[in-house]
Design an enzyme around this catalytic site. Structure first.
Site, PDB file in Angstrom:
ATOM      1  N   SER A 133       0.854  -1.198   0.000  1.00  0.00           N
ATOM      2  CA  SER A 133       0.000   0.000   0.000  1.00  0.00           C
ATOM      3  C   SER A 133       0.879   1.233   0.000  1.00  0.00           C
ATOM      4  O   SER A 133       2.034   1.184   0.479  1.00  0.00           O
ATOM      5  CB  SER A 133      -0.861   0.016   1.264  1.00  0.00           C
ATOM      6  OG  SER A 133      -1.476   1.274   1.446  1.00  0.00           O
ATOM      7  N   TYR A 146      -0.522   0.214  10.777  1.00  0.00           N
ATOM      8  CA  TYR A 146      -0.838  -0.439   9.502  1.00  0.00           C
ATOM      9  C   TYR A 146       0.263  -0.151   8.472  1.00  0.00           C
ATOM     10  O   TYR A 146       0.740  -1.058   7.781  1.00  0.00           O
ATOM     11  CB  TYR A 146      -2.196   0.097   9.017  1.00  0.00           C
ATOM     12  CG  TYR A 146      -2.620  -0.314   7.627  1.00  0.00           C
ATOM     13  CD1 TYR A 146      -3.149  -1.573   7.391  1.00  0.00           C
ATOM     14  CD2 TYR A 146      -2.515   0.582   6.550  1.00  0.00           C
ATOM     15  CE1 TYR A 146      -3.555  -1.943   6.107  1.00  0.00           C
ATOM     16  CE2 TYR A 146      -2.916   0.217   5.281  1.00  0.00           C
ATOM     17  CZ  TYR A 146      -3.442  -1.048   5.061  1.00  0.00           C
ATOM     18  OH  TYR A 146      -3.844  -1.409   3.797  1.00  0.00           O
TER      19      TYR A 146
END
Ligand SMILES: NC(=O)c1ccc[n+]([C@@H]2O[C@H](COP(=O)([O-])OP(=O)(O)OC[C@H]3O[C@@H](n4cnc5c(N)ncnc54)[C@H](OP(=O)(O)O)[C@@H]3O)[C@@H](O)[C@H]2O)c1
Length: 241
Positions: A133, A146
């Protein structure tokens, strides 16, 4: 005719990839909530899938993946699409929640990827899709737990891709930006947001090319990512998600 495994098949992005690959192919959908897979199973069948098999799979149980791969046998494409965004504030207050994010988004990913790589290396053919990501490119104050897992996973995928070079196995490391959908429900879309269908199209096009690659989705996100690296830390730390 190909055999496709989706690990975390209740994932919106994983489901969209499966739909694009449906016609003429055999599917193994693995998820921890089997009952939630019925709609995707019937959609794939309507779209021309030859066969759709469901498997109960909790990615946090590291003993599950190898028996699953042994049961499936030959595998052409594996999509590792399970993951959690987690709650940053909760992760800062409760180490167990930070551990859940790290275990799901890093440890369980590398367990699955390691098993898939060994399985496909033995076959001498196959494509593995992993999800990094933009959150891992430069950690941000509002989601660094995250983001740190994605940074680690991305580094792992770069190394895995090199390790598999020449083996006949490709690794596609997808680096989407903000995807408007189930994982980001209720959040304000970031610049250059895309939908799960856009991510699926980019991934499926790369699967067809049959080459390892790191894929920014959308492609122009790469420019933003490099600019992000130049932002001075006193400004960076104040930026919203
Ligand atoms: N959405 C975004 O903005 C975005 C951006 C960049 C990268 N990504 C990455 O892309 C991948 C797919 O994301 P998505 O948008 O499709 O997310 P999603 O729709 O929220 O799907 C994630 C899936 O992972 C499953 N899962 C979580 N923990 C699991 C476990 N222990 N065992 C098995 N399954 C588990 C969840 O299953 P349950 O339904 O059982 O909870 C959920 O269906 C993720 O790795 C994500 O981090 C997403």
């Amino acid at each position: 005719m190909s055999t496709v495994l989706i690990l975390g098949a209740t994932s919106e992005i994983g489901g969209e990839i499966a739909k694009l690959l449906a016609a003429g192919n055999t599917f193994h959908l693995a998820a921890r909530r089997l009952d939630a897979l019925a709609p995707l199973q019937s959609q794939l069948e309507r779209l021309g899938a030859r066969q759709v098999q469901l498997h109960e799979f909790d990615a946090l149980d590291a003993t599950r993946i190898e028996p699953l791969l042994a049961q499936i046998g030959h595998l052409d494409v594996a999509v590792v699409s399970f993951g959690i965004l987690g709650d940053q504030a909760q992760a800062e207050a409760e180490p167990e929640h930070a551990a859940l994010i790290a275990n799901t988004d890093y440890t369980a990913q590398i367990v699955a990827l390691t098993a898939l790589a060994a399985h496909m290396r033995q076959q001498g053919i196959g494509t593995i899709v992993a999800f990094s990501s933009i959150a891992g490119f430069r950690a941000r104050r509002p989601n660094y737990v995250y983001g740190s897992t994605k940074a680690g996973l991305d580094a792992f995928c770069q190394g895995l891709s090199d390790a598999l070079h020449g083996s006949g196995v490709q690794v596609i490391t997808a680096r989407p930006g903000f995807v408007i959908g189930s994982m980001t429900k209720g959040m304000k879309p970031a610049p250059m947001s895309v939908y799960a269908t856009d991510v699926a199209q980019a991934v499926v096009a790369q699967i067809a090319r049959g080459k390892s690659r790191t894929l920014w989705i959308p492609a122009k996100l790469q420019i933003l990512a490099w600019v992000m690296r130049l932002v001075p830390r006193p400004i960076w730390r104040k930026l919203p998600r």
